[in-house]
Design an enzyme around this catalytic site. Structure first.
Site, PDB file in Angstrom:
ATOM      1  CG  ASP A   1       4.768  -2.128   9.720  1.00 37.28           C
ATOM      2  OD1 ASP A   1       4.598  -2.723  10.876  1.00 37.28           O
ATOM      3  OD2 ASP A   1       3.990  -2.711   9.057  1.00 37.28           O
TER       4      ASP A   1
ATOM      5  CE1 TYR B   1      31.283  29.940  -2.131  1.00 32.03           C
ATOM      6  CE2 TYR B   1      32.482  30.329  -3.699  1.00 32.03           C
ATOM      7  CZ  TYR B   1      32.725  28.938  -3.440  1.00 32.03           C
ATOM      8  OH  TYR B   1      32.698  28.009  -2.771  1.00 32.03           O
TER       9      TYR B   1
ATOM     10  NE  ARG C   1      -2.659  -1.101   3.258  1.00 27.68           N
ATOM     11  CZ  ARG C   1      -3.191  -1.853   4.741  1.00 27.68           C
ATOM     12  NH1 ARG C   1      -3.644   0.171   4.516  1.00 27.68           N
ATOM     13  NH2 ARG C   1      -2.803  -2.292   5.637  1.00 27.68           N
TER      14      ARG C   1
ATOM     15  CB  THR D   1       3.617 -12.560  11.479  1.00 28.32           C
ATOM     16  OG1 THR D   1       2.274 -13.259  11.483  1.00 28.32           O
ATOM     17  CG2 THR D   1       3.497 -10.776  10.525  1.00 28.32           C
TER      18      THR D   1
ATOM     19  NE  ARG E   1      28.129  24.861  -0.314  1.00 28.32           N
ATOM     20  CZ  ARG E   1      29.144  25.001  -1.664  1.00 28.32           C
ATOM     21  NH1 ARG E   1      29.810  25.378  -2.114  1.00 28.32           N
ATOM     22  NH2 ARG E   1      29.677  24.150  -1.648  1.00 28.32           N
TER      23      ARG E   1
ATOM     24  CG  ASN F   1      32.129  46.276   4.241  1.00 29.84           C
ATOM     25  OD1 ASN F   1      31.498  45.386   4.062  1.00 29.84           O
ATOM     26  ND2 ASN F   1      31.732  46.665   5.422  1.00 29.84           N
TER      27      ASN F   1
HETATM   28  C1  UD1 Z   1      -0.397  -8.753  12.191  1.00 24.68           C
HETATM   29  C2  UD1 Z   1      -0.640  -9.651  13.171  1.00 24.68           C
HETATM   30  C3  UD1 Z   1      -2.107  -8.453  14.102  1.00 24.68           C
HETATM   31  C4  UD1 Z   1      -1.927  -7.716  14.003  1.00 24.68           C
HETATM   32  C5  UD1 Z   1      -1.433  -6.267  13.398  1.00 24.68           C
HETATM   33  C6  UD1 Z   1      -1.038  -5.741  13.973  1.00 24.68           C
HETATM   34  C7  UD1 Z   1      -0.678 -11.985  12.522  1.00 24.68           C
HETATM   35  C8  UD1 Z   1      -0.955 -12.691  11.793  1.00 24.68           C
HETATM   36  N1  UD1 Z   1      -1.618 -10.555  12.411  1.00 24.68           N
HETATM   37  O1  UD1 Z   1      -0.546  -8.441  10.721  1.00 24.68           O
HETATM   38  O2  UD1 Z   1      -3.256  -9.456  14.951  1.00 24.68           O
HETATM   39  O3  UD1 Z   1      -3.134  -6.600  15.034  1.00 24.68           O
HETATM   40  O4  UD1 Z   1       0.196  -6.954  12.963  1.00 24.68           O
HETATM   41  O5  UD1 Z   1      -0.209  -4.756  12.613  1.00 24.68           O
HETATM   42  O6  UD1 Z   1       0.960 -11.287  12.587  1.00 24.68           O
HETATM   43  N2  UD1 Z   1       5.672  -9.609   8.211  1.00 24.68           N
HETATM   44  C9  UD1 Z   1       6.652 -10.470   7.964  1.00 24.68           C
HETATM   45  N3  UD1 Z   1       6.702 -11.670   6.479  1.00 24.68           N
HETATM   46  C10 UD1 Z   1       5.764 -11.784   6.183  1.00 24.68           C
HETATM   47  C11 UD1 Z   1       4.879 -10.969   6.320  1.00 24.68           C
HETATM   48  C12 UD1 Z   1       4.744  -9.909   7.463  1.00 24.68           C
HETATM   49  O7  UD1 Z   1       8.244 -10.218   7.623  1.00 24.68           O
HETATM   50  O8  UD1 Z   1       5.868 -13.160   5.927  1.00 24.68           O
HETATM   51  C13 UD1 Z   1       5.936  -8.835   8.580  1.00 24.68           C
HETATM   52  C14 UD1 Z   1       6.059  -7.637   8.144  1.00 24.68           C
HETATM   53  O9  UD1 Z   1       6.589  -6.673   6.895  1.00 24.68           O
HETATM   54  C15 UD1 Z   1       5.510  -6.286   9.120  1.00 24.68           C
HETATM   55  C16 UD1 Z   1       4.846  -7.324  10.433  1.00 24.68           C
HETATM   56  O10 UD1 Z   1       5.248  -8.435   9.411  1.00 24.68           O
HETATM   57  O11 UD1 Z   1       6.471  -5.775   9.416  1.00 24.68           O
HETATM   58  C17 UD1 Z   1       3.530  -7.573  10.192  1.00 24.68           C
HETATM   59  O12 UD1 Z   1       2.633  -7.806   9.031  1.00 24.68           O
HETATM   60  P1  UD1 Z   1       1.670  -7.564   8.377  1.00 24.68           P
HETATM   61  O13 UD1 Z   1       1.462  -8.325   6.838  1.00 24.68           O
HETATM   62  O14 UD1 Z   1       1.307  -5.804   8.193  1.00 24.68           O
HETATM   63  O15 UD1 Z   1       0.907  -7.782   9.330  1.00 24.68           O
HETATM   64  P2  UD1 Z   1      -1.093  -7.122   9.403  1.00 24.68           P
HETATM   65  O16 UD1 Z   1      -1.547  -8.203   8.894  1.00 24.68           O
HETATM   66  O17 UD1 Z   1      -1.159  -6.130   9.628  1.00 24.68           O
END
Ligand code: UD1
Ligand code: CA
Length: 468
Positions: A102, A376, A15, A79, A343, A387
């Site tokens: 993030d 300059y 996004r 995750t 600078r 001056n």
């Molecule tokens: C996740 C949580 C959700 C929570 C939300 C909070 C899970 C399944 N869900 O959802 O309960 O409310 O965060 O923001 O954990 N990432 C990886 N590898 C992956 C997928 C994601 O490293 O395969 C990282 C992303 O870069 C990000 C974080 O994990 O930093 C969260 O991933 P994202 O897909 O944003 O999770 P949500 O679906 O928002």
């Protein structure tokens, strides 16, 4: 007991609609991931592991440091799968804190509270009540065998938004993405994760139900403010978080006595140290390390990076000070601008005046020296009370090398002069307006290097011939 930290940063960030990996987008001048890493660095962890995937090379190169570990997650299957990749690096006899790359503004105190809530034996979740919980995993409490969703009572699971029933979607307590768990148990739970859900992903959040099934207590902690747990998924959210962060910094400065004309029109991308009675007008940007002494006033629309400005100095509107690298120093009571450009390596003594459309680079100006208009000064050493006239410049670059110009104390350089470096103007010398000086000028004398003015008697201007 050992603390390990896992930071998830492998996701794509679709996004953001950007070629730059999401965690490298900047908030207050630093990448989202750098914010999280900086907080993590203060927690006394034995190991900090960042999970990279999308744009892994770029992400690792951007934040690498000797004490950091990176593990790649390819492909990104959720995750839970992300944290699984880190398990070989985690110490069994300790606690693992999981943070999101993030979610940049989580405070160290909040992270510590979460680790304390875990206490090496419990699963601790950072949760928050949101007016609009959509998209987040919902915290399920009460009797798991009970009737539909329940709030209050013990946590027995987290339901991802996509998998939640209408009743569960009404729950406003959500999982923020941060948890602390006993590492040995966490490893076992991760190994048992399945992806039979709406998104076909391995959900980290499924470990909650596993902990409950094993009789491991699940506890929750809350952040001091919602801002700490807001994630960045889109440019709108990034801008929103930037404003919240800037507001917080502005308030801290005002509480310390700094007078900001408008905290909503103030940006600090680094650190700003201020003495007493500092005033900052609207739309100023401070970057890197900036120090303002007592009574310094900064006019509107100034951009100031890596500079030390001593007591009582006035920086007039639209001045750009960029000290990146060598820094910029401005002495007490100096006046700079409007529309001035300083600078790297510009060092202004006390009471120096730099006026409009004057550029100074890698030059030292001693006490009371002035360059008030259109000038300059590059690679120059300028003595006290000099001056430097309007429109005059140092020609410091011969196309291959830079050379120095040395101007003694009390020299007066007339308007529109070119000082071809290397060249020295002796103490008290006067340089006539319009001179091109390519040889040293002696002290205390007038040196002029320009065509003599002549008037031709009887000269007539040409007259246009009549046609035909
Ligand atoms: C996740 C949580 C959700 C929570 C939300 C909070 C899970 C399944 N869900 O959802 O309960 O409310 O965060 O923001 O954990 N990432 C990886 N590898 C992956 C997928 C994601 O490293 O395969 C990282 C992303 O870069 C990000 C974080 O994990 O930093 C969260 O991933 P994202 O897909 O944003 O999770 P949500 O679906 O928002
Ligand atoms: Ca997801």
């Amino acid at each position: 007991m050992a603390l390990d930290i896992v930071i998830m940063a492998a996701g794509k960030g679709t996004r953001m609609k950007s070629a730059l990996p999401k965690v490298l987008h900047r908030l207050a001048g630093r990448s989202l991931l750098q914010h999280v890493l900086q907080t993590a660095a203060g927690l006394g962890a034995q190991r900090i592991v960042t999970i990279t995937g999308h744009g892994a090379e770029q992400v690792e190169a951007a934040v690498h440091a000797p004490h950091l570990h990176f593990v790649r997650q390819m492909p990104q299957l959720g995750t839970g799968h992300a944290v699984q990749q880190a398990t070989p690096l985690l110490h069994d006899e300790g606690t693992t804190l999981i943070l999101n790359g993030d979610v940049p503004l989580i405070e160290a105190t909040t992270a510590r509270a979460l680790v304390e809530a875990c206490d090496g034996a419990r699963l601790a979740l950072l949760t928050v009540d949101l007016a609009d919980p959509s998209g987040y995993g919902r915290i399920l409490r009460g009797d798991p065998a009970g009737r539909g969703a329940t709030e209050g009572g013990r946590v027995h699971g987290i339901r991802e938004h996509q998998d939640a029933s209408a009743a569960e979607r009404a729950i406003r307590e959500v999982y923020t993405g941060a948890m602390a768990a006993p590492t040995a148990q966490l490893k076992r739970w991760l190994a048992a994760l399945r992806n039979d859900n709406r998104q076909g992903e391995y959900y980290l959040t499924d470990v909650v139900a596993m902990a409950v099934a094993e009789g491991v207590p699940v506890v929750t902690a809350q952040p001091a403010s919602e801002t700490e747990v807001l994630g960045v998924n889109s440019p709108v959210q990034l801008a929103e978080l930037e404003r919240r962060f800037q507001r917080r910094q502005a308030e801290a400065l005002m509480e310390a006595g700094v007078r900001l004309a408008d905290p909503a029109r103030f940006d600090l991308r680094g650190t700003l140290r201020c003495g007493a009675d500092v005033e900052i007008d609207v739309n100023c940007i401070f970057e890197g390390e900036v120090e303002l002494g007592d009574g310094v006033h900064i006019g509107a629309n100034c951009v100031i990076r890596d500079a030390v400005i001593a007591a009582g100095a006035l920086i007039h509107p639209y001045t750009h000070i960029d000290g990146e690298g060598a820094g910029v120093r401005i002495g007490a009571g100096a006046r700079v601008g409007p529309f001035a450009r300083l600078r790297p390596g510009a060092v202004l003594g006390d009471d120096v005046h730099i006026g409009n459309f004057v550029e100074v680079k890698n030059s030292t100006l001693a006490h009371g020296a002035k360059a008030n208009h259109l000038a300059y000064l590059g690679d120059a050493t300028v003595g006290e009370r000099v001056n430097f006239g309007a429109g005059s410049i140092t020609a410091n670059y011969d196309g291959a090398n830079k050379h120095r110009t040395v101007i003694g104390a009390d020299v007066h350089v007339g308007s529109n002069c070119v000082l071809v470096a290397p060249v020295t103007l002796g103490r008290g010398a006067t340089i006539g307006a319009g001179s091109t000086i390519s040889k040293d000028a002696p002290a205390g004398q007038l040196t002029v290097a320009r065509g003599r003015q002549v008037t031709l008697a009887g000269w007539q201007r040409a007259v246009k011939k009549k046609a035909g």
